[in-house]
Design an enzyme around this catalytic site. Structure first.
Site, PDB file in Angstrom:
ATOM      1  N   ARG A 140     -48.171 -67.702  -4.513  1.00  0.00           N
ATOM      2  CA  ARG A 140     -46.720 -67.643  -4.312  1.00  0.00           C
ATOM      3  C   ARG A 140     -46.361 -67.893  -2.851  1.00  0.00           C
ATOM      4  O   ARG A 140     -46.939 -67.302  -1.942  1.00  0.00           O
ATOM      5  CB  ARG A 140     -46.220 -66.248  -4.693  1.00  0.00           C
ATOM      6  CG  ARG A 140     -44.748 -66.025  -4.423  1.00  0.00           C
ATOM      7  CD  ARG A 140     -44.390 -64.579  -4.671  1.00  0.00           C
ATOM      8  NE  ARG A 140     -44.925 -63.720  -3.648  1.00  0.00           N
ATOM      9  CZ  ARG A 140     -44.192 -62.881  -2.912  1.00  0.00           C
ATOM     10  NH1 ARG A 140     -42.894 -62.808  -3.096  1.00  0.00           N
ATOM     11  NH2 ARG A 140     -44.756 -62.114  -2.011  1.00  0.00           N
ATOM     12  N   GLU A 155     -41.089 -67.796   7.519  1.00  0.00           N
ATOM     13  CA  GLU A 155     -42.265 -67.030   7.108  1.00  0.00           C
ATOM     14  C   GLU A 155     -43.429 -67.972   6.861  1.00  0.00           C
ATOM     15  O   GLU A 155     -43.247 -69.196   6.753  1.00  0.00           O
ATOM     16  CB  GLU A 155     -41.956 -66.232   5.833  1.00  0.00           C
ATOM     17  CG  GLU A 155     -40.957 -65.120   6.082  1.00  0.00           C
ATOM     18  CD  GLU A 155     -40.750 -64.229   4.880  1.00  0.00           C
ATOM     19  OE1 GLU A 155     -41.061 -64.655   3.749  1.00  0.00           O
ATOM     20  OE2 GLU A 155     -40.249 -63.106   5.065  1.00  0.00           O
ATOM     21  N   SER A 206     -39.945 -65.117  -4.661  1.00  0.00           N
ATOM     22  CA  SER A 206     -39.917 -64.290  -5.880  1.00  0.00           C
ATOM     23  C   SER A 206     -38.563 -63.630  -6.119  1.00  0.00           C
ATOM     24  O   SER A 206     -38.105 -63.568  -7.264  1.00  0.00           O
ATOM     25  CB  SER A 206     -41.026 -63.242  -5.849  1.00  0.00           C
ATOM     26  OG  SER A 206     -41.134 -62.699  -4.570  1.00  0.00           O
ATOM     27  N   HIS A 239     -51.151 -58.718  -0.065  1.00  0.00           N
ATOM     28  CA  HIS A 239     -50.405 -58.815   1.193  1.00  0.00           C
ATOM     29  C   HIS A 239     -51.363 -58.477   2.321  1.00  0.00           C
ATOM     30  O   HIS A 239     -52.088 -57.490   2.248  1.00  0.00           O
ATOM     31  CB  HIS A 239     -49.221 -57.854   1.199  1.00  0.00           C
ATOM     32  CG  HIS A 239     -48.226 -58.183   2.274  1.00  0.00           C
ATOM     33  ND1 HIS A 239     -48.470 -57.912   3.593  1.00  0.00           N
ATOM     34  CD2 HIS A 239     -47.018 -58.776   2.220  1.00  0.00           C
ATOM     35  CE1 HIS A 239     -47.434 -58.332   4.307  1.00  0.00           C
ATOM     36  NE2 HIS A 239     -46.538 -58.856   3.499  1.00  0.00           N
ATOM     37  N   ARG A 267     -50.324 -66.338   3.116  1.00  0.00           N
ATOM     38  CA  ARG A 267     -50.808 -64.960   3.153  1.00  0.00           C
ATOM     39  C   ARG A 267     -52.186 -64.764   2.514  1.00  0.00           C
ATOM     40  O   ARG A 267     -52.913 -63.870   2.945  1.00  0.00           O
ATOM     41  CB  ARG A 267     -49.780 -64.019   2.530  1.00  0.00           C
ATOM     42  CG  ARG A 267     -49.394 -64.376   1.131  1.00  0.00           C
ATOM     43  CD  ARG A 267     -48.447 -63.350   0.557  1.00  0.00           C
ATOM     44  NE  ARG A 267     -47.223 -63.213   1.363  1.00  0.00           N
ATOM     45  CZ  ARG A 267     -46.130 -62.623   0.903  1.00  0.00           C
ATOM     46  NH1 ARG A 267     -46.104 -62.146  -0.306  1.00  0.00           N
ATOM     47  NH2 ARG A 267     -45.063 -62.511   1.671  1.00  0.00           N
ATOM     48  N   GLN A 296     -38.525 -56.601   2.091  1.00  0.00           N
ATOM     49  CA  GLN A 296     -38.029 -56.546   3.462  1.00  0.00           C
ATOM     50  C   GLN A 296     -37.578 -57.919   3.936  1.00  0.00           C
ATOM     51  O   GLN A 296     -36.461 -58.095   4.401  1.00  0.00           O
ATOM     52  CB  GLN A 296     -39.150 -56.065   4.392  1.00  0.00           C
ATOM     53  CG  GLN A 296     -39.642 -54.676   4.066  1.00  0.00           C
ATOM     54  CD  GLN A 296     -40.869 -54.297   4.892  1.00  0.00           C
ATOM     55  OE1 GLN A 296     -41.467 -55.134   5.559  1.00  0.00           O
ATOM     56  NE2 GLN A 296     -41.243 -53.036   4.851  1.00  0.00           N
ATOM     57  N   HIS A 347     -50.146 -57.084  -3.919  1.00  0.00           N
ATOM     58  CA  HIS A 347     -48.723 -57.207  -3.580  1.00  0.00           C
ATOM     59  C   HIS A 347     -47.894 -57.881  -4.658  1.00  0.00           C
ATOM     60  O   HIS A 347     -46.772 -57.495  -4.921  1.00  0.00           O
ATOM     61  CB  HIS A 347     -48.635 -58.015  -2.280  1.00  0.00           C
ATOM     62  CG  HIS A 347     -47.257 -58.146  -1.729  1.00  0.00           C
ATOM     63  ND1 HIS A 347     -46.463 -57.052  -1.475  1.00  0.00           N
ATOM     64  CD2 HIS A 347     -46.536 -59.236  -1.366  1.00  0.00           C
ATOM     65  CE1 HIS A 347     -45.307 -57.465  -0.980  1.00  0.00           C
ATOM     66  NE2 HIS A 347     -45.319 -58.785  -0.919  1.00  0.00           N
TER      67      HIS A 347
HETATM   68  C1  LIG Z   1     -42.924 -54.075  -0.324  1.00  0.00           C
HETATM   69  C2  LIG Z   1     -42.521 -55.385  -0.945  1.00  0.00           C
HETATM   70  C3  LIG Z   1     -41.881 -56.350  -0.186  1.00  0.00           C
HETATM   71  C4  LIG Z   1     -41.508 -57.569  -0.764  1.00  0.00           C
HETATM   72  N1  LIG Z   1     -40.815 -58.482  -0.018  1.00  0.00           N
HETATM   73  C5  LIG Z   1     -40.353 -59.601  -0.626  1.00  0.00           C
HETATM   74  C6  LIG Z   1     -39.511 -60.512   0.089  1.00  0.00           C
HETATM   75  O1  LIG Z   1     -39.175 -60.300   1.262  1.00  0.00           O
HETATM   76  N2  LIG Z   1     -39.078 -61.616  -0.567  1.00  0.00           N
HETATM   77  C7  LIG Z   1     -39.416 -61.892  -1.861  1.00  0.00           C
HETATM   78  O2  LIG Z   1     -38.986 -62.912  -2.407  1.00  0.00           O
HETATM   79  N3  LIG Z   1     -40.198 -61.037  -2.556  1.00  0.00           N
HETATM   80  C8  LIG Z   1     -40.655 -59.901  -1.976  1.00  0.00           C
HETATM   81  N4  LIG Z   1     -41.435 -59.039  -2.689  1.00  0.00           N
HETATM   82  C9  LIG Z   1     -41.659 -59.308  -4.109  1.00  0.00           C
HETATM   83  C10 LIG Z   1     -40.371 -59.000  -4.869  1.00  0.00           C
HETATM   84  O3  LIG Z   1     -39.785 -57.844  -4.327  1.00  0.00           O
HETATM   85  C11 LIG Z   1     -40.643 -58.778  -6.346  1.00  0.00           C
HETATM   86  O4  LIG Z   1     -41.375 -59.829  -6.885  1.00  0.00           O
HETATM   87  C12 LIG Z   1     -39.325 -58.688  -7.113  1.00  0.00           C
HETATM   88  O5  LIG Z   1     -38.492 -57.736  -6.515  1.00  0.00           O
HETATM   89  C13 LIG Z   1     -39.575 -58.312  -8.556  1.00  0.00           C
HETATM   90  O6  LIG Z   1     -38.343 -58.008  -9.136  1.00  0.00           O
HETATM   91  P1  LIG Z   1     -38.288 -57.568 -10.641  1.00  0.00           P
HETATM   92  O7  LIG Z   1     -36.865 -57.340 -10.968  1.00  0.00           O
HETATM   93  O8  LIG Z   1     -39.057 -58.503 -11.462  1.00  0.00           O
HETATM   94  O9  LIG Z   1     -39.118 -56.184 -10.668  1.00  0.00           O
HETATM   95  P2  LIG Z   1     -38.863 -54.759  -9.882  1.00  0.00           P
HETATM   96  O10 LIG Z   1     -37.924 -54.986  -8.779  1.00  0.00           O
HETATM   97  O11 LIG Z   1     -40.180 -54.235  -9.605  1.00  0.00           O
HETATM   98  O12 LIG Z   1     -38.124 -53.923 -10.995  1.00  0.00           O
HETATM   99  C14 LIG Z   1     -38.796 -53.491 -12.149  1.00  0.00           C
HETATM  100  C15 LIG Z   1     -37.902 -52.521 -12.904  1.00  0.00           C
HETATM  101  O13 LIG Z   1     -38.437 -52.273 -14.180  1.00  0.00           O
HETATM  102  C16 LIG Z   1     -38.445 -50.890 -14.455  1.00  0.00           C
HETATM  103  N5  LIG Z   1     -39.505 -50.673 -15.433  1.00  0.00           N
HETATM  104  C17 LIG Z   1     -40.802 -51.060 -15.375  1.00  0.00           C
HETATM  105  N6  LIG Z   1     -41.434 -50.754 -16.520  1.00  0.00           N
HETATM  106  C18 LIG Z   1     -40.506 -50.165 -17.320  1.00  0.00           C
HETATM  107  C19 LIG Z   1     -40.545 -49.639 -18.626  1.00  0.00           C
HETATM  108  N7  LIG Z   1     -41.655 -49.635 -19.369  1.00  0.00           N
HETATM  109  N8  LIG Z   1     -39.408 -49.100 -19.148  1.00  0.00           N
HETATM  110  C20 LIG Z   1     -38.258 -49.066 -18.422  1.00  0.00           C
HETATM  111  N9  LIG Z   1     -38.166 -49.572 -17.167  1.00  0.00           N
HETATM  112  C21 LIG Z   1     -39.282 -50.108 -16.644  1.00  0.00           C
HETATM  113  C22 LIG Z   1     -38.645 -50.249 -13.110  1.00  0.00           C
HETATM  114  O14 LIG Z   1     -38.231 -48.890 -13.128  1.00  0.00           O
HETATM  115  C23 LIG Z   1     -37.762 -51.156 -12.256  1.00  0.00           C
HETATM  116  O15 LIG Z   1     -36.418 -50.758 -12.396  1.00  0.00           O
HETATM  117  C24 LIG Z   1     -41.816 -57.826  -2.124  1.00  0.00           C
HETATM  118  C25 LIG Z   1     -42.479 -56.854  -2.872  1.00  0.00           C
HETATM  119  C26 LIG Z   1     -42.826 -55.647  -2.297  1.00  0.00           C
HETATM  120  C27 LIG Z   1     -43.525 -54.608  -3.127  1.00  0.00           C
END
Ligand SMILES: Cc1cc2nc3c(=O)[nH]c(=O)nc-3n(C[C@H](O)[C@H](O)[C@H](O)COP(=O)(O)OP(=O)(O)OC[C@H]3O[C@@H](n4cnc5c(N)ncnc54)[C@H](O)[C@@H]3O)c2cc1C
Length: 542
Positions: free
Chosen positions: A384, A119, A389, A242, A288, A49, A349
């Protein structure tokens, strides 16, 4: 056997980390397969968000961003990583805008300037955002670009199970990652997918806990896969809770953004009294972990189910302009944030630890890279800083693609023959209740024993429980055809164990890791990362 598909690069995961690395690789002319177990709308990225941190204001600088990151990281950040990321942050924002992401502008006469929020832990306003649904805006824009890109193929509804290495395939030469086994969730068959390079972008592991803000996809699959393939994993004890997740019987993972506190929201006990000033001079704007621990302490002290986040003292129009999506979603639970305090509890979180990578996002295994929350890059240290992130995903997505493209000429072509997944001795599972029971048990004891505040006794108890679970899971895994839930349970149990091992080996409290038996923090000169090495950790278990 001929693999069912072959690519230059397979990216496992399609959150911000996966989508950004895939786009850059395809723009460089490589063929890319993007595997995802669920639609990208069910990723942490899409749920974000608040926004993305970048020092783009004239009053700000990368040096200030760096100082705030180091302070939040409580003596454990890797300086070279922090330096790299904060300096790349403005480029990351520009790249996202070039992909079509529309961030909230500074005002009617903005001349291209972006609105910045502040933040907890940030000394300046530096959070670039798209209203209060930044992740959705970013993922939608990148997904649209990926969908129209000839060089990228989505491998949908597939869950990666294990990495394929030349070592395990008995192919001559240095050990290298050459593919991935994946369960096609539609057909129920395991596919063998070959690639010259694999990128893990599978997100975090917060589903090891009973209460989490994360989507169901955050089961630590990439961390578990990399570990089983021989890669080091680090700092798993640092789990960020969180402070403010909606407490409501019908809500699953409803996070209330930190920006609500940033814009003046205050925390209150059920009788209306504020309490944060008694825990930290920064009050609601403290980092946080401090806020989460303060809420946890107040809830335990008073026996409360929740506390309240209140922004109703601000003008209604201002609240609705800043938080339209939060207001709309909470309205569906009967809460009007312009008038009512919001009931909140802390929830798991963010996983600061993960697969050890370098500044090129390379892991310990040739041909294997990792980006995003499944990694440990050294950026976050022991805690963090908010909004770093999403930034890490974009910056390391760029770094990984640069290195992969540069190395592609020397990478062997996709293997023409790979041993298929061995299903010769398994039958269909007959007692899936065991899987769901173990899943619930794991998440509950992790919450109770390895949660916000830990003790040696609780950690020892958790370790004993996870060892028992391993035995049951191994028996199930060896005898029955794999299912999505079994694959995830096996990974959750492994990642839970790595978290416990890291927590047990840290004999101090630091950042997010709080152990009542070791309440002191060692001098920063003695601060060490907890790095687990596959063979050595297995010995620790024996
Ligand atoms: C509610 C919420 C709010 C947040 N707000 C912020 C913010 O404002 N600012 C910030 O910097 N960070 C924020 N964060 C943290 C941030 O969103 C995450 O750290 C970041 O998006 C992680 O990105 P990612 O691409 O590593 O993983 P994700 O975005 O979680 O993507 C993981 C992907 O991997 C796929 N996957 C997983 N395992 C497998 C598998 N075995 N085989 C195939 N596919 C798989 C999933 O389907 C998904 O597509 C927030 C997190 C949450 C939960």
């Amino acid at each position: 056997m001929t693999p069912s598909a072959a690519f230059d690069v397979v990216v496992v995961g399609a959150g911000l980390g996966g989508l950004s690395v895939a786009l850059r690789l395809a723009d460089a002319g490589l063929s890319v397969g993007v595997m995802r177990k669920k639609r990208s709308t069910e990723s942490s990225s899409a749920w974000a968000q608040g926004g993305i941190a970048a020092a783009i204001d004239v009053e700000d600088s990368p040096a200030r961003h760096e100082a705030d990151t180091l302070e939040a990281g409580a003596g454990l950040c890797r300086r070279s990583t922090v330096d790299f990321v904060v300096n790349e942050a403005p480029n990351a924002i520009r790249w996202l805008q070039d992909q079509g992401v529309e961030f909230t502008p500074a005002g009617p006469n903005h001349r291209g300037a972006l609105h910045l929020t502040r933040e907890g832990g940030h000394s300046r306003r530096r959070i670039v955002h798209a209203a209060d649904a930044t992740g959705k805006a970013v993922v939608t824009a990148l997904e649209a670009r990926v969908a129209e890109h000839d060089g990228i193929q989505f491998l949908d509804d597939r869950i990666g199970i294990d990495l394929i290495t030349t070592g395990k395939q008995r192919i001559a030469g240095p050990n290298r990652c050459v593919g991935v086994y994946a369960l096609n969730r539609t057909t129920g068959r395991v596919e063998t997918i070959a690639a010259r390079t694999i990128v893990l972008a599978t997100g975090g592991a917060s589903k090891i806990y009973l209460y989490t803000t994360n989507p169901d996809t955050s089961t630590g699959d990439g961390i578990a896969m990399a570990w089983r393939a021989g890669c080091r994993v680090a700092n798993m004890e640092f789990v960020q809770f969180h402070p403010t997740c909606l407490f409501h019987p019908l809500a699953k993972s409803e996070l209330i953004s930190e920006a609500v506190r940033g814009e003046g929201g205050v925390l209150r006990l059920p009788d209306g009294r504020r309490f944060m000033d008694a825990h930290d001079p920064r009050g609601e704007l403290a980092p946080r972990d401090i806020v989460a621990r303060a809420i946890d302490a107040e809830m335990k002290r008073g026996g409360f189910d929740c506390v309240y986040l209140d922004i109703s003292h601000k003008p209604a129009a201002e609240i609705l302009e800043h938080f339209p999506n939060i207001a709309r979603r909470l309205q569906t639970f009967g809460i009007d944030i312009t008038r009512d305090p919001i009931p909140v509890v802390p929830a798991a979180h963010y996983s600061c630890g993960g697969v050890v990578t370098d500044l090129n996002a390379a892991t310990d295994l040739r041909g294997l890279y990792a980006v995003g929350e499944c990694t440990w890059t050294g950026l976050h240290g022991a805690n963090r800083l908010a909004s770093n992130s999403l930034l890490e995903c974009v910056v390391f997505g760029a770094a990984a693609s640069k290195r992969i493209v540069a190395d592609m000429a020397s990478a062997p072509p996709p293997a023409a023959h790979l041993a298929p997944w061995d299903e010769s001795r398994v039958t269909d599972p007959d007692e899936l209740v065991i899987v769901s029971h173990n899943w619930d048990e794991l998440r509950r004891f992790m919450w109770d024993y390895v949660g916000i505040v830990r003790t040696n006794k609780r950690l020892a108890r958790a370790r004993h429980r996870v060892e028992l679970l391993h035995e049951e899971i191994a028996e199930f895994y060896g005898n029955f055809r794999v299912t999505n839930d079994l694959i995830e349970l096996r990974n959750l149990a492994l990642v839970a164990e790595l978290t416990i091992l890291c927590a047990q080996s840290r004999q101090e409290s630091r950042g997010l890791h709080c152990n009542r038996d070791y309440p002191e923090t060692l001098p920063d000169s003695e601060a060490r990362d907890t790095i687990l090495i596959p063979g050595a950790a297995a010995r620790m278990r024996a």
